[in-house]
Enzyme design. Structure first.
Site, PDB file in Angstrom:
ATOM      1  N   HIS A   1     -47.881  38.818  22.019  1.00  0.00           N
ATOM      2  CA  HIS A   1     -48.661  39.743  22.710  1.00  0.00           C
ATOM      3  C   HIS A   1     -50.163  39.484  22.569  1.00  0.00           C
ATOM      4  CE1 HIS A   1     -44.751  41.514  23.853  1.00  0.00           C
ATOM      5  NE2 HIS A   1     -45.564  41.764  24.826  1.00  0.00           N
TER       6      HIS A   1
ATOM      7  N   ARG B   1     -49.182  47.742  30.558  1.00  0.00           N
ATOM      8  CA  ARG B   1     -48.452  47.763  29.479  1.00  0.00           C
ATOM      9  C   ARG B   1     -48.716  48.981  28.637  1.00  0.00           C
ATOM     10  NH1 ARG B   1     -48.806  41.873  29.802  1.00  0.00           N
ATOM     11  NH2 ARG B   1     -46.809  41.064  29.590  1.00  0.00           N
TER      12      ARG B   1
ATOM     13  N   GLU C   1     -35.481  41.072  33.050  1.00  0.00           N
ATOM     14  CA  GLU C   1     -35.887  40.253  31.962  1.00  0.00           C
ATOM     15  C   GLU C   1     -34.798  40.069  31.015  1.00  0.00           C
ATOM     16  OE1 GLU C   1     -39.428  42.091  29.974  1.00  0.00           O
ATOM     17  OE2 GLU C   1     -38.494  44.105  29.843  1.00  0.00           O
TER      18      GLU C   1
ATOM     19  N   ASP D   1     -39.745  37.596  28.557  1.00  0.00           N
ATOM     20  CA  ASP D   1     -38.425  37.831  27.948  1.00  0.00           C
ATOM     21  C   ASP D   1     -37.309  37.139  28.643  1.00  0.00           C
ATOM     22  OD1 ASP D   1     -38.855  39.375  25.711  1.00  0.00           O
ATOM     23  OD2 ASP D   1     -39.692  41.117  27.022  1.00  0.00           O
TER      24      ASP D   1
ATOM     25  N   ARG E   1     -39.440  33.807  21.616  1.00  0.00           N
ATOM     26  CA  ARG E   1     -40.793  33.687  22.274  1.00  0.00           C
ATOM     27  C   ARG E   1     -42.047  33.680  21.262  1.00  0.00           C
ATOM     28  NH1 ARG E   1     -41.740  39.160  25.754  1.00  0.00           N
ATOM     29  NH2 ARG E   1     -43.944  38.783  25.669  1.00  0.00           N
TER      30      ARG E   1
ATOM     31  N   CYS F   1     -44.216  39.695  36.579  1.00  0.00           N
ATOM     32  CA  CYS F   1     -45.276  40.211  35.920  1.00  0.00           C
ATOM     33  C   CYS F   1     -45.226  39.377  34.635  1.00  0.00           C
ATOM     34  CB  CYS F   1     -45.127  41.604  35.738  1.00  0.00           C
ATOM     35  SG  CYS F   1     -43.618  42.125  34.988  1.00  0.00           S
TER      36      CYS F   1
HETATM   37  C1  PEP Z   1     -41.965  39.727  30.058  1.00  0.00           C
HETATM   38  O1  PEP Z   1     -41.272  39.831  29.180  1.00  0.00           O
HETATM   39  O2  PEP Z   1     -42.532  38.930  30.777  1.00  0.00           O
HETATM   40  C2  PEP Z   1     -43.108  40.983  30.307  1.00  0.00           C
HETATM   41  C3  PEP Z   1     -44.023  41.030  31.249  1.00  0.00           C
HETATM   42  O3  PEP Z   1     -43.054  41.849  29.380  1.00  0.00           O
HETATM   43  P1  PEP Z   1     -43.690  41.733  27.914  1.00  0.00           P
HETATM   44  O4  PEP Z   1     -44.278  40.406  27.959  1.00  0.00           O
HETATM   45  O5  PEP Z   1     -44.628  42.987  27.589  1.00  0.00           O
HETATM   46  O6  PEP Z   1     -42.661  41.855  26.895  1.00  0.00           O
HETATM   47 MG    MG Z   2     -40.617  41.657  28.378  1.00  0.00          MG
END
Ligand code: PEP
Ligand code: MG
Length: 551
Positions: free
Chosen positions: A188, A295, A430, A454, A464, A501
């Site tokens: 993140h 988010r 996801e 995800d 990840r 997204c």
């Molecule tokens: C994702 O998992 O692709 C997503 C957009 O959510 P985050 O990256 O905040 O887990």
């Molecule tokens: Mg996610």
């Protein structure tokens, strides 16, 4: 010159002095004070500094955003001098004979608890202010720089790694780029760098050292190259790239105001990902058509206690209103895994990515969920808000979420509070489970948005956050792309739209595959909007193929 090679995770070239982020030691010792009067003088000096800081912040806020924020800082300055609060600190110091830090900490806790226990909701709300003011005085006592960066000029920020909550608390106006020893492109912190539109490199390892602080550094967020005190040839190649970057930016300006439509007339909704109301200006200046992912958990990460309904409402309303009727998809709280928030007191888990995170927390803690849903529905009266639920694996979860929404709407009806009844509800795709039950999920909601970060992690069984999985972590894997196709087919069969997204949405090499799959929306970081638009406008949807789905 020192050359380092890492992994570019947010494009762009930048240069500046290297500043190594030192994690402040925030432990407060309870040892007896040698000289009580000297400790009292330390508190007084820390208070004076706090008042000066708050007055400066109020002046700046008045210039930048107007009176509302300025008044908040002025109120905090008044709290610093509040007679009862000051007495409480000094009495604690005398009675316990402790160090200034301990006295301030205890007095802050006592005072905040007293306010929180009052009947008057206004006074209860002031408990958070006292906590904030106490933290400021403590930081001054402990020599912790505000915004984490003790520099007059903007810097290239280096760190071993940065947690999302740390990144959020940094003073962004002082950051030209990020470089880290660890980290990964889907962490993140990397996502935040992309949202901010600043270059970032991770995985530099031990070759990046704290004693390099202060040296001149150039970074290239595309190639992952770092040059410390570059020689003439390296310097000139970085400068050429910076010049090209400027030219490209100018060229992209011509894309503003143009439609996101292919040569043969296929429209794509190009939206933006944001983490806070402050990011909306970047959405507007990059001409994003809407917000495809807010988010919301970053509001929780940036706070030292649960954000209240009112605080959340103000944040959501600000975004909805600023977008002037364009769609704003707000994702409910996605805490857990790498996004840890102390005050949630989540249990330590062996595998937090597979643990109680996101919607699981909301369904386990109905009060936390209800507060957020109330704030979201109230904000819906000020724009085109859509609500999205993360980490869905089962149809029953969605049904439960919808029941929680119905309950909140009924409450607002009873209270006569305005909201939009036709507020769209969507789910994130996801997890592999959500792909496999997509047909049933699609019957329950108004849209899908694929979280490819995800989805890749769970489909390929690749963490990840890890940066050593190399070729095994492949977001272009046919399994991930086929999952997208399955979800898209299920969405279209039910007559709803589907977007992406996750970070893959901005991958220009996959645009034709997304067009062939039938993706309707791409939500990307604001700085990725115009290059994506340029590519869409050059594409012919009819000729796009699904060849990348083959093994
Ligand atoms: C994702 O998992 O692709 C997503 C957009 O959510 P985050 O990256 O905040 O887990
Ligand atoms: Mg996610």
């Amino acid at each position: 010159m020192i050359m380092l090679q890492g992994k570019g995770v947010s494009k762009g070239v930048a240069n500046g002095p290297l500043y190594f982020f030192q994690r402040p030691d925030t432990t407060i010792s309870d040892t007896p004070a040698a000289d009580i009067e000297a400790e009292k003088a330390r508190i007084a000096a820390a208070q004076k500094k706090a008042i000066d800081q708050l007055n400066a912040l109020a002046d700046k806020a008045r210039e930048d955003t107007g009176d509302e924020t300025a008044i908040l800082f002025e109120t905090h300055a008044m709290f610093v001098e509040d007679e009862d609060y000051v007495d409480c600190m000094m009495n604690t110091l005398t009675e316990r004979g402790c160090l200034a830090e301990k006295a301030v900490e205890l007095a802050g806790e006592e005072f905040a608890a007293m306010l929180a226990a009052m009947d008057d909701p206004y006074m209860q709300g002031r408990a958070a202010d006292i906590k904030d003011v106490t933290r400021r005085i403590l930081n001054n006592l402990m020599g912790i720089a505000e915004g984490g960066i003790d520099s007059e000029v903007p810097v290239i920020l280096a760190a071993d790694d940065l947690a999302p909550s740390e990144t959020l608390q940094l003073d962004k106006s002082k950051i030209l780029g990020f470089i880290t020893q660890g980290g990964s492109s889907n962490s993140h912190t990397a996502i935040l760098a992309r949202t901010m539109g600043i270059p970032a490199i991770c995985g530099l390892g031990e070759a990046l050292k704290a004693d390099q602080s202060g040296r001149e550094i150039y970074i290239d967020g595309e190639t992952g190259q770092v040059a410390i005190d570059p020689d003439k040839i390296t310097l000139s190649s970085f400068q050429t790239k910076m010049e090209k970057q400027r030219e490209m930016k100018e060229l992209m300006e011509t894309m503003k105001g143009q439609g996101d439509v292919t040569m043969d007339g296929r429209e794509m909704m190009v939206y933006c990902n944001i983490g806070s109301p402050a990011d909306v200006s970047a959405v507007l200046s990059n001409d994003g058509q809407g917000i495809g992912l807010f988010r919301s958990e970053f509001l929780y990460l940036a706070s030292s206690d649960y954000p209240t309904e009112e605080e959340q409402f103000q944040a959501y309303k600000e975004v909805a209103a600023a977008m002037g009727g364009k769609r704003v998809v707000i994702r409910t709280l996605d805490i857990g895994a790498d996004k840890q928030v102390d005050y949630f007191q989540l249990h330590k888990e062996e595998n937090p990515a597979l643990g109680v995170r996101a919607i699981r927390i909301c369904l386990n803690r109905p009060e936390v969920f209800r507060t957020q849903l109330r704030a979201l529905y109230r904000a819906s009266a000020y724009g085109k808000v859509a609500i999205m639920f993360p980490m869905i694996t089962s149809v029953w979860e969605v049904k439960e979420c919808k029941r929680a929404c119905q309950k909140v709407m009924a409450e607002l009806d009873r209270e006569g509070v305005p909201y939009r009844q036709d507020t769209e509800i969507g789910v994130m795709i996801e997890t592999p489970a959500s792909v496999l039950v997509a047909e049933e999920l699609a019957k329950e909601v108004d849209f899908f948005s694929v979280g490819t970060n995800d989805l890749t992690q769970y489909t390929l069984a690749c963490d990840r956050q890890a940066n050593d999985l190399g070729k095994f972590f492949d977001p272009h894997h046919p399994a991930v792309l086929r999952a997208l196709k399955l979800a898209a087919d299920a969405a279209h069969k039910a007559g709803i739209w589907i977007g992406i997204c996750g970070e893959l949405g901005a991958d220009l090499t996959l645009l034709e595959t997304f067009l062939a799959i039938g993706i309707d929306e791409l939500s990307v970081s604001p700085s990725a909007v115009l290059p994506l638009r340029a590519k869409i406008r050059k594409s012919i949807a009819k000729t796009c193929t699904l060849e990348k789905l083959e093994c």
